[in-house]
Scaffold this active site. Structure first.
Site, PDB file in Angstrom:
ATOM      1  N   CYS A   1      -5.100  -0.086 -39.135  1.00 24.37           N
ATOM      2  CA  CYS A   1      -6.234   0.826 -39.236  1.00 24.37           C
ATOM      3  C   CYS A   1      -6.453   1.541 -37.904  1.00 24.37           C
ATOM      4  O   CYS A   1      -6.025   1.058 -36.853  1.00 24.37           O
ATOM      5  CB  CYS A   1      -7.493   0.079 -39.663  1.00 24.37           C
ATOM      6  SG  CYS A   1      -7.770  -1.474 -38.818  1.00 24.37           S
ATOM      7  N   PRO A   2      -7.115   2.690 -37.933  1.00 24.44           N
ATOM      8  CA  PRO A   2      -7.372   3.437 -36.692  1.00 24.44           C
ATOM      9  C   PRO A   2      -8.440   2.746 -35.852  1.00 24.44           C
ATOM     10  O   PRO A   2      -9.205   1.911 -36.354  1.00 24.44           O
ATOM     11  CB  PRO A   2      -7.862   4.795 -37.199  1.00 24.44           C
ATOM     12  CG  PRO A   2      -8.472   4.492 -38.532  1.00 24.44           C
ATOM     13  CD  PRO A   2      -7.641   3.391 -39.119  1.00 24.44           C
TER      14      PRO A   2
ATOM     15  N   ASP B   1       2.284  -5.326 -30.695  1.00 30.49           N
ATOM     16  CA  ASP B   1       2.954  -4.152 -30.136  1.00 30.49           C
ATOM     17  C   ASP B   1       1.978  -3.338 -29.312  1.00 30.49           C
ATOM     18  O   ASP B   1       2.364  -2.429 -28.594  1.00 30.49           O
ATOM     19  CB  ASP B   1       3.531  -3.285 -31.263  1.00 30.49           C
ATOM     20  CG  ASP B   1       4.408  -2.146 -30.743  1.00 30.49           C
ATOM     21  OD1 ASP B   1       5.223  -2.394 -29.833  1.00 30.49           O
ATOM     22  OD2 ASP B   1       4.267  -1.006 -31.236  1.00 30.49           O
TER      23      ASP B   1
ATOM     24  N   HIS C   1       4.551  -1.135 -27.354  1.00 29.51           N
ATOM     25  CA  HIS C   1       4.085   0.011 -28.155  1.00 29.51           C
ATOM     26  C   HIS C   1       5.264   0.863 -28.628  1.00 29.51           C
ATOM     27  O   HIS C   1       5.298   2.079 -28.429  1.00 29.51           O
ATOM     28  CB  HIS C   1       3.109   0.863 -27.338  1.00 29.51           C
ATOM     29  CG  HIS C   1       2.143   1.615 -28.204  1.00 29.51           C
ATOM     30  ND1 HIS C   1       0.838   1.835 -27.850  1.00 29.51           N
ATOM     31  CD2 HIS C   1       2.286   2.201 -29.419  1.00 29.51           C
ATOM     32  CE1 HIS C   1       0.226   2.545 -28.796  1.00 29.51           C
ATOM     33  NE2 HIS C   1       1.093   2.767 -29.759  1.00 29.51           N
TER      34      HIS C   1
ATOM     35  N   ASP D   1      -9.654  -2.133 -47.268  1.00 29.55           N
ATOM     36  CA  ASP D   1      -9.762  -0.780 -46.738  1.00 29.55           C
ATOM     37  C   ASP D   1     -11.155  -0.262 -47.088  1.00 29.55           C
ATOM     38  O   ASP D   1     -11.674  -0.552 -48.173  1.00 29.55           O
ATOM     39  CB  ASP D   1      -8.689   0.134 -47.340  1.00 29.55           C
ATOM     40  CG  ASP D   1      -8.482   1.404 -46.527  1.00 29.55           C
ATOM     41  OD1 ASP D   1      -7.390   1.575 -45.947  1.00 29.55           O
ATOM     42  OD2 ASP D   1      -9.412   2.242 -46.461  1.00 29.55           O
TER      43      ASP D   1
ATOM     44  N   LYS E   1      -0.556   4.960 -45.064  1.00 35.50           N
ATOM     45  CA  LYS E   1       0.887   4.979 -45.316  1.00 35.50           C
ATOM     46  C   LYS E   1       1.597   3.797 -44.666  1.00 35.50           C
ATOM     47  O   LYS E   1       2.515   3.208 -45.243  1.00 35.50           O
ATOM     48  CB  LYS E   1       1.480   6.298 -44.825  1.00 35.50           C
ATOM     49  CG  LYS E   1       1.032   7.509 -45.638  1.00 35.50           C
ATOM     50  CD  LYS E   1       1.652   8.790 -45.114  1.00 35.50           C
ATOM     51  CE  LYS E   1       1.195   9.993 -45.933  1.00 35.50           C
ATOM     52  NZ  LYS E   1       1.774  11.265 -45.416  1.00 35.50           N
ATOM     53  N   ILE E   2       1.175   3.447 -43.440  1.00 30.05           N
ATOM     54  CA  ILE E   2       1.832   2.334 -42.753  1.00 30.05           C
ATOM     55  C   ILE E   2       1.470   1.013 -43.418  1.00 30.05           C
ATOM     56  O   ILE E   2       2.336   0.150 -43.637  1.00 30.05           O
ATOM     57  CB  ILE E   2       1.459   2.318 -41.258  1.00 30.05           C
ATOM     58  CG1 ILE E   2       1.933   3.602 -40.572  1.00 30.05           C
ATOM     59  CG2 ILE E   2       2.076   1.105 -40.559  1.00 30.05           C
ATOM     60  CD1 ILE E   2       1.462   3.746 -39.128  1.00 30.05           C
TER      61      ILE E   2
ATOM     62  N   GLU F   1      -2.973  -1.914 -22.061  1.00 26.98           N
ATOM     63  CA  GLU F   1      -1.651  -1.309 -21.951  1.00 26.98           C
ATOM     64  C   GLU F   1      -1.664   0.092 -21.346  1.00 26.98           C
ATOM     65  O   GLU F   1      -0.647   0.548 -20.832  1.00 26.98           O
ATOM     66  CB  GLU F   1      -0.995  -1.235 -23.322  1.00 26.98           C
ATOM     67  CG  GLU F   1      -1.603  -0.176 -24.234  1.00 26.98           C
ATOM     68  CD  GLU F   1      -0.909  -0.095 -25.593  1.00 26.98           C
ATOM     69  OE1 GLU F   1      -0.596   1.031 -26.009  1.00 26.98           O
ATOM     70  OE2 GLU F   1      -0.687  -1.125 -26.219  1.00 26.98           O
TER      71      GLU F   1
ATOM     72  N   THR G   1       0.041  -3.706 -34.856  1.00 32.28           N
ATOM     73  CA  THR G   1       0.888  -2.588 -34.431  1.00 32.28           C
ATOM     74  C   THR G   1       0.085  -1.287 -34.441  1.00 32.28           C
ATOM     75  O   THR G   1       0.677  -0.201 -34.425  1.00 32.28           O
ATOM     76  CB  THR G   1       2.111  -2.438 -35.357  1.00 32.28           C
ATOM     77  OG1 THR G   1       1.671  -2.381 -36.722  1.00 32.28           O
ATOM     78  CG2 THR G   1       3.075  -3.598 -35.189  1.00 32.28           C
ATOM     79  N   SER G   2      -1.245  -1.379 -34.466  1.00 25.88           N
ATOM     80  CA  SER G   2      -2.083  -0.181 -34.572  1.00 25.88           C
ATOM     81  C   SER G   2      -2.656   0.231 -33.223  1.00 25.88           C
ATOM     82  O   SER G   2      -2.117   1.107 -32.555  1.00 25.88           O
ATOM     83  CB  SER G   2      -3.192  -0.415 -35.590  1.00 25.88           C
ATOM     84  OG  SER G   2      -2.659  -0.553 -36.887  1.00 25.88           O
ATOM     85  N   ARG G   3      -3.749  -0.394 -32.815  1.00 27.21           N
ATOM     86  CA  ARG G   3      -4.386  -0.093 -31.535  1.00 27.21           C
ATOM     87  C   ARG G   3      -4.873  -1.400 -30.921  1.00 27.21           C
ATOM     88  O   ARG G   3      -5.437  -2.258 -31.612  1.00 27.21           O
ATOM     89  CB  ARG G   3      -5.566   0.874 -31.716  1.00 27.21           C
ATOM     90  CG  ARG G   3      -5.154   2.309 -32.008  1.00 27.21           C
ATOM     91  CD  ARG G   3      -4.468   2.956 -30.816  1.00 27.21           C
ATOM     92  NE  ARG G   3      -4.052   4.332 -31.066  1.00 27.21           N
ATOM     93  CZ  ARG G   3      -2.849   4.689 -31.505  1.00 27.21           C
ATOM     94  NH1 ARG G   3      -1.954   3.751 -31.768  1.00 27.21           N
ATOM     95  NH2 ARG G   3      -2.548   5.944 -31.681  1.00 27.21           N
TER      96      ARG G   3
END
Length: 329
Positions: A204-205, A257, A294, A175, A155-156, A262, A231-233
């Protein structure tokens, strides 16, 4: 049902307090202390706990929570890579999350980072405050007509694709499980995306397969002068390799982010402290890097959705309904 909220901030309490009247059988206690091995014992007397992305939910903590009688872990976020799911399952603890709170909130921050790092608006603001109106060091590049590579089309990622399309950019996507309904997305291999994109945005995760997917090898395949945004991980990027790439002038701009180290200080005011490592300071030293703390989720709409879904998850567990947002191993 009594639930202890770890690492609760004023804004958490404000949004949950708005919705609590609709869930009179759920009793929430907010505490500022985050969840670590040293604070897990505070869960005594509660049936469930609620934690955020920066909580320690490793093996030791999960076992202590089980010892205290915890049967439910509510994650008020989408990510759960900080949770030892295997130990939770062995202890009979259910783990529920918020799979989607506001894709647009995160995607809009991703584009904000693109624009900030590209057009140096963070530097320009500081210069103008000091009555320095020189344009030295502020040159950017047009996004219009360039190619945006979207890594991860959940979705993001799809929200980011819509934004990039609005800027007049061409789109490439990668993907593991392409969304065949997205007929206007050009799915390609990761190698093709890396070598063809002017902007690469990660959505992605963090899994064993995606850990350090951006590394020395993948960076070498990118175009010179690429813009990279995450902006994920933080763990998606090998920071040492990223820094080496920045020093080699591989990147025109980088927006982050999230970053690997962090977890120890995210959401904390560390302005009076000497940090244990210098990774963040090294990143901040580069004029073409923009960092935020974050905050992709941090909008009124997203926080409302997080509170709604978290309380619905708790209610479903309390009443024995289907746990639609349960996380499985």
């Amino acid at each position: 049902m009594k639930i202890l909220f770890y690492g609760a901030r004023d804004y958490d309490q404000r949004f949950f307090d708005k919705l609590k009247p609709a869930h009179p059988d759920i009793d929430i206690t907010f505490i500022e202390a985050n969840l670590y091995a040293e604070t897990a014992s505070l869960a005594a007397g509660y049936e469930g706990i609620c934690a955020f992305v920066n909580a320690d939910l490793g093996t030791e903590v999960i076992k202590e929570l089980a010892h205290q009688g915890i049967r439910l872990i509510l994650m008020r976020c989408a990510g759960y890579n900080n949770v030892d799911l295997k130990t939770a399952a062995e202890c009979g603890i259910k783990v529920l999350r918020v799979p989607g709170y506001s894709p647009e909130a995160v995607a809009e921050l991703a584009m904000a980072l693109v624009l900030t790092a590209n057009r140096h608006t963070h530097k320009a603001y500081i210069k103008c405050r000091e009555n320095n109106f020189s344009l030295n060091g502020l040159m950017g590049v047009n996004l219009y007509g360039k190619t945006a590579g979207i890594v991860g089309t959940g979705k993001i990622g799809l929200a980011m694709a819509r934004i990039c399309r609005g800027f007049g950019m061409k789109l490439l996507a990668y993907d593991l499980y392409p969304d065949k309904t997205q007929t206007d997305l050009n799915y390609v291999s990761l190698e093709t995306l890396l070598s063809s994109s002017d902007l690469i945005s990660l959505h992605c995760p963090l899994t064993p397969d995606t850990y350090h997917m951006i590394n020395k090898e993948s960076i070498s395949r990118m175009k010179d002068g690429v813009i990279l945004v995450n902006t994920s991980r933080g763990g998606l990027i090998c920071t040492e390799d990223l820094i080496a790439g920045i020093r080699d002038h591989k990147f025109f701009a980088v927006g982050l982010d999230v970053y690997e180290e962090e977890s120890d200080f995210v959401y904390e005011d560390m302005s009076e402290h000497i940090l244990k490592t210098s990774t963040v300071q090294r990143l901040l030293s580069f004029p073409n890097v923009a960092l935020t703390s974050h905050q992709g989720f941090f909008t009124e709409e997203a926080l409302t959705n997080i509170a709604e879904t978290t309380l619905e998850n708790a209610e479903a567990f309390r009443t024995g309904q289907e746990l639609r947002n349960e996380v499985h191993i």
